[in-house]
Write a protein that holds these residues in place. Structure first.
Motif, short mmCIF file in Angstrom:
data_model
loop_
_atom_site.label_atom_id
_atom_site.label_comp_id
_atom_site.label_asym_id
_atom_site.label_seq_id
_atom_site.Cartn_x
_atom_site.Cartn_y
_atom_site.Cartn_z
N GLU A 70 0.84 -1.18 0.00
CA GLU A 70 0.00 0.00 0.00
C GLU A 70 0.89 1.24 0.00
O GLU A 70 2.07 1.15 0.34
CB GLU A 70 -0.92 0.02 1.23
N PRO A 71 0.36 2.40 -0.40
CA PRO A 71 1.19 3.61 -0.38
C PRO A 71 1.71 3.92 1.01
O PRO A 71 1.10 3.56 2.02
CB PRO A 71 0.22 4.70 -0.86
N ASP A 72 2.86 4.59 1.05
CA ASP A 72 3.51 5.00 2.30
C ASP A 72 3.65 3.82 3.26
O ASP A 72 3.06 3.79 4.34
CB ASP A 72 2.71 6.13 2.97
N PRO A 73 4.43 2.80 2.90
CA PRO A 73 4.51 1.60 3.73
C PRO A 73 5.12 1.83 5.11
O PRO A 73 4.82 1.08 6.04
CB PRO A 73 5.39 0.66 2.90
N ALA A 74 5.93 2.86 5.29
CA ALA A 74 6.55 3.09 6.60
C ALA A 74 5.62 3.82 7.56
O ALA A 74 5.78 3.72 8.78
CB ALA A 74 7.86 3.87 6.46
N ARG A 75 4.69 4.62 7.04
CA ARG A 75 3.71 5.35 7.85
C ARG A 75 4.37 6.19 8.95
O ARG A 75 3.97 6.15 10.13
CB ARG A 75 2.70 4.39 8.49
N GLY A 76 5.40 6.90 8.60
CA GLY A 76 6.04 7.79 9.55
C GLY A 76 7.02 7.13 10.50
O GLY A 76 7.62 7.81 11.34
N LEU A 77 7.20 5.81 10.42
CA LEU A 77 8.15 5.12 11.28
C LEU A 77 9.54 5.08 10.63
O LEU A 77 9.77 5.68 9.59
CB LEU A 77 7.64 3.71 11.58
N SER A 78 10.43 4.34 11.22
CA SER A 78 11.81 4.31 10.75
C SER A 78 12.01 3.38 9.56
O SER A 78 13.13 3.26 9.05
CB SER A 78 12.75 3.88 11.88
N GLY A 79 10.96 2.72 9.12
CA GLY A 79 11.07 1.83 7.97
C GLY A 79 9.97 0.80 8.01
O GLY A 79 9.00 0.91 8.76
N TYR A 80 10.13 -0.21 7.19
CA TYR A 80 9.10 -1.24 7.12
C TYR A 80 9.72 -2.59 6.77
O TYR A 80 10.86 -2.68 6.30
CB TYR A 80 8.01 -0.87 6.11
N VAL A 81 8.93 -3.64 7.01
CA VAL A 81 9.32 -5.01 6.69
C VAL A 81 8.37 -5.53 5.63
O VAL A 81 7.15 -5.39 5.76
CB VAL A 81 9.25 -5.94 7.93
N THR A 82 8.92 -6.13 4.59
CA THR A 82 8.09 -6.69 3.54
C THR A 82 8.69 -8.03 3.12
O THR A 82 9.65 -8.50 3.71
CB THR A 82 7.97 -5.72 2.36
N THR A 83 8.09 -8.64 2.11
CA THR A 83 8.54 -9.96 1.66
C THR A 83 9.03 -9.89 0.22
O THR A 83 8.74 -8.96 -0.52
CB THR A 83 7.39 -10.98 1.74
N TYR A 84 9.80 -10.90 -0.17
CA TYR A 84 10.22 -11.00 -1.56
C TYR A 84 9.01 -11.04 -2.49
O TYR A 84 9.02 -10.43 -3.57
CB TYR A 84 11.04 -12.28 -1.78
N GLN A 85 7.97 -11.76 -2.07
CA GLN A 85 6.78 -11.86 -2.91
C GLN A 85 6.15 -10.49 -3.13
O GLN A 85 5.71 -10.16 -4.24
CB GLN A 85 5.75 -12.80 -2.27
N ALA A 86 6.10 -9.68 -2.06
CA ALA A 86 5.50 -8.35 -2.17
C ALA A 86 6.32 -7.45 -3.09
O ALA A 86 5.77 -6.70 -3.89
CB ALA A 86 5.37 -7.72 -0.78
N VAL A 87 7.63 -7.53 -2.99
CA VAL A 87 8.49 -6.72 -3.86
C VAL A 87 8.30 -7.13 -5.32
O VAL A 87 8.21 -6.30 -6.22
CB VAL A 87 9.97 -6.84 -3.44
N ALA A 88 8.20 -8.45 -5.56
CA ALA A 88 7.99 -8.93 -6.92
C ALA A 88 6.64 -8.50 -7.47
O ALA A 88 6.49 -8.28 -8.68
CB ALA A 88 8.12 -10.45 -6.97
N ALA A 89 5.63 -8.35 -6.58
CA ALA A 89 4.29 -7.96 -7.03
C ALA A 89 4.19 -6.46 -7.31
O ALA A 89 3.38 -6.04 -8.14
CB ALA A 89 3.26 -8.36 -5.98
N ALA A 90 4.99 -5.64 -6.61
CA ALA A 90 4.93 -4.18 -6.80
C ALA A 90 6.33 -3.60 -6.75
O ALA A 90 6.67 -2.82 -5.86
CB ALA A 90 4.04 -3.55 -5.74
N PRO A 91 7.19 -3.95 -7.71
CA PRO A 91 8.59 -3.49 -7.64
C PRO A 91 8.73 -1.98 -7.73
O PRO A 91 9.64 -1.41 -7.10
CB PRO A 91 9.24 -4.19 -8.84
N GLU A 92 7.84 -1.31 -8.48
CA GLU A 92 7.96 0.15 -8.62
C GLU A 92 7.72 0.85 -7.29
O GLU A 92 8.39 1.86 -6.98
CB GLU A 92 6.97 0.66 -9.67
N LEU A 93 6.77 0.36 -6.51
CA LEU A 93 6.48 0.97 -5.20
C LEU A 93 7.71 0.95 -4.31
O LEU A 93 8.10 1.97 -3.74
CB LEU A 93 5.32 0.22 -4.53
#
Length: 624
Positions: free
Chosen positions: A101-124
């Motif tokens: 989803e947009p703004d994955p960090a939501r004002g925090l120091s970063g975010y955790v995602t998966t390889y699958q998620a990166v492959a599904a939305a690499p531009e984001l």
């Protein structure tokens, strides 16, 4: 309650020194850190150590941590939220488990995602890495094969190939990269994305260039981890057996083969079909029974030592992880284990976590964080990265024999359990088929630790000294399992070469329980706040209908949700933690009925708003 934190391990101390030098500009040429840490050695703290120094120094602005499976995202959040290490490192950083989803960090120091998620939305994710100076943490980097680049090579069509193609530009865009792995080799022999290699030599395996410019390498072997008491010694229970099967196609007719011994190392052609058969017939039940009863004895002994009742749940009693060869076998093992218990206890104590199982993520979380369930049956979902220190027994009912895979599975039981008493009283117990290839794996571990000498090359092949063969992990085709049985069990303790008597065993209770100390990860906090907002909106709708402030009928809750979104200018699904908290505070001070005019122009609510303003009168409805 003790405020002392666990000691930093050698690789953690090394990373702290390296990152401090980078933060101070003394190691400005380093942009890539490769941490090769033995499974179970504590690599999940490394991203926290790096971020705690690089963000305050202005070297990075954000952390993006990519993991191979969704079940590991919460564990990554927990690493940053752990209050013990927050105090030790003096940081207040938080990461959240993000979807695409947009703004994955939501004002925090970063975010955790998966390889699958990166492959599904690499531009984001690439845009996020380009927008901020990013520390990219690539967890279990060996999952990423180097994409095909030679002329004439076909592009990779498998899932891992898609991950690599999506991760490659992300690696290039990051300011710093922290590459984590428990193994620096792939079972298929291919090079790993993001690692530098020496030029390819004909007939030689890929060799990592550890002296490549910009690369710093941090190693932590199993021998080091044992010396520092960071992992537990292993006691292997090898169960020998024999198996029979049908072989040959239907057209030619099938012939009976066997019985063949599992430990018959000199007969390579029968090793795979014998193991395949054994894991799906009577031998599997025998090995499963050995592991089950060993776990029961362990839990009974620890209950007795603590003065607990026969069925009293408590952390630190020890748990059993069953690794099955396939999902059908996993379901069969689940039924077998539950049949050995009273019905209610079996439903509570034994859970299934496979890709097709309902609530597999919930089963994994309960197994990790709660005293019960005590047994988890899985195929591959839980073998890598599962942080469940209470696992004390593993039933290795899997045909996979690649060393990286087996090391990861072994590590599920070698984590030190802070609730299980002194280190000297803990060990991992791994039950496995006594086939020559598992014996080879065990012998290599013993040799690397200095506990055993290398076997002489002129010794004949056997279960103790098997031939080195190429083992393909796919299942053998063209056979029909018939029967198998167990013949005998032998144990072999894999201990560290050099004991460390100077380092005392950790005192009972010195490390506070995770349940009592763990700060809630951001994604769980967001979910809880959204649920509280939904409850507040529903409560106001019910109250207003009951007090005749609003007309009955239709979906008042739905309209009130629209009012709240208009009043706050943003939907709950995209709010940050701070915005969700502010929304809850606003809702506690305001009535949504007083702001209903905000949706008057919305055609979806026009009819109900006309009722509210003119056609419906409270005093008329009350009979006044």
């Amino acid at each position: 309650m003790s405020t002392a934190h666990p000691p930093f391990r050698a690789h953690q101390r090394t990373l702290r020194s390296l990152v401090a030098a980078i933060a101070q500009g003394e190691a400005g040429d380093v942009t890539d850190i490769l941490a090769a840490v033995t499974p179970g050695g504590g690599k999940s703290l490394l991203p926290v150590i790096a971020a705690a120094q690089l963000i305050p120094a202005g070297r990075i602005e954000r952390v993006v941590w990519v993991v191979p499976r969704d079940s590991l995202r919460l564990q990554a959040e927990e690493a940053f939220a752990d209050p013990v290490w927050r105090r030790a490192l003096g940081h207040g950083l938080s990461l959240r488990a993000a979807d695409n989803e947009p703004d994955p960090a939501r004002g925090l120091s970063g975010y955790v995602t998966t390889y699958q998620a990166v492959a599904a939305a690499p531009e984001l994710h690439l845009a996020e890495a380009l927008r901020h100076r990013t520390l990219l943490v690539v967890d279990e980097v060996h999952h990423l094969p180097m994409p095909a680049t030679r002329r004439g090579e076909a592009p990779d069509e498998d899932e891992a190939g898609a991950w690599s193609r999506a991760m490659r530009p992300l690696l290039a865009a990051a300011a710093f990269r922290l590459l984590l792995s428990g193994t620096l080799e792939r079972a298929d022999g291919r090079r790993i994305l993001g690692l530098p290699y020496h030029p390819v030599r004909t007939g030689a395996p890929p060799e990592i260039d550890l002296d490549a410019p910009g690369l710093a390498v941090i190693g932590y072997s199993r021998a080091q981890a044992l010396a520092e008491r960071a992992v537990l010694p292993v006691n292997f229970g090898a169960l020998d057996g024999e198996a029979s099967w049908l072989e040959g196609g239907r057209a030619a007719g099938q012939s009976r083969v066997g019985p063949h011994r599992l430990s018959a190392g000199g007969v390579r052609v029968t090793t795979r079909p014998a193991l395949f058969t054994a894991l799906r017939t009577g031998f599997a039940s025998e090995l499963l029974g050995e592991a089950f009863h060993a776990t029961r004895r362990l839990r009974a002994r620890r209950r007795l030592e603590r003065g607990l009742g026969a069925h009293e749940a408590a952390p630190g009693l020890g748990k059993l992880l069953v690794v099955a060869p396939d999902q059908a076998s996993a379901r069969r093992y689940l039924g077998t284990l539950r049949a050995w218990m009273p019905a209610a206890q079996g439903e509570r104590d034994v859970r299934l976590a496979t890709s097709s199982a309902q609530d597999a993520a919930g089963a994994l979380a309960a197994f990790r964080l709660l005293p019960e369930p005590a047994i988890l049956v899985t195929v591959a979902m839980a073998y890598e990265g599962l942080d469940a220190p209470e696992v004390a027994v593993v039933a290795a009912l899997t045909h996979v024999r690649s060393r990286p895979w087996l090391e990861q599975m072994l590590a599920r039981a070698t984590r030190v359990d802070p609730h299980a008493g002194p280190y000297s009283g803990q060990q991992a117990l791994v039950f496995h088929p006594d086939d020559p290839l598992f014996a080879r794996f065990r012998a290599e571990l013993e040799t690397e630790q200095g506990h055993a000498t290398r076997p002489r090359p002129d010794r004949p092949a056997s279960a103790e000294n098997p031939e080195r063969v190429i083992w393909r992990d796919e299942e053998p085709g063209g056979i029909t399992p018939l029967e198998s049985n167990a013949l005998g069990m032998r144990y072999a303790m894999l201990r560290p070469r050099i004991p460390d008597p100077a380092e005392g065993a950790p005192a009972r209770g010195a490390t506070p329980s995770r349940a009592s100390l763990q700060a809630e990860p951001p994604s769980l906090s967001e979910r809880a706040l959204r649920q509280r907002l939904s409850a507040q909106v529903a409560a106001q709708a019910v109250e207003d209908e009951a007090n005749l402030r609003m007309p009955r009928g239709g979906s008042l809750v739905h309209r009130y949700n629209a009012v709240l979104k208009r009043a706050l200018g943003k939907g709950r699904a995209v709010m940050t933690l701070a915005e969700l908290e502010a929304a809850l505070a606003w809702l506690e001070r305001n009535r949504l009925s007083d702001h209903a005019h905000l949706i008057e122009a919305d055609a979806r609510y026009a009819w109900s708003e006309r009722q509210r303003r003119g056609r419906w009168m409270p005093e008329r409805a009350a009979g006044g």
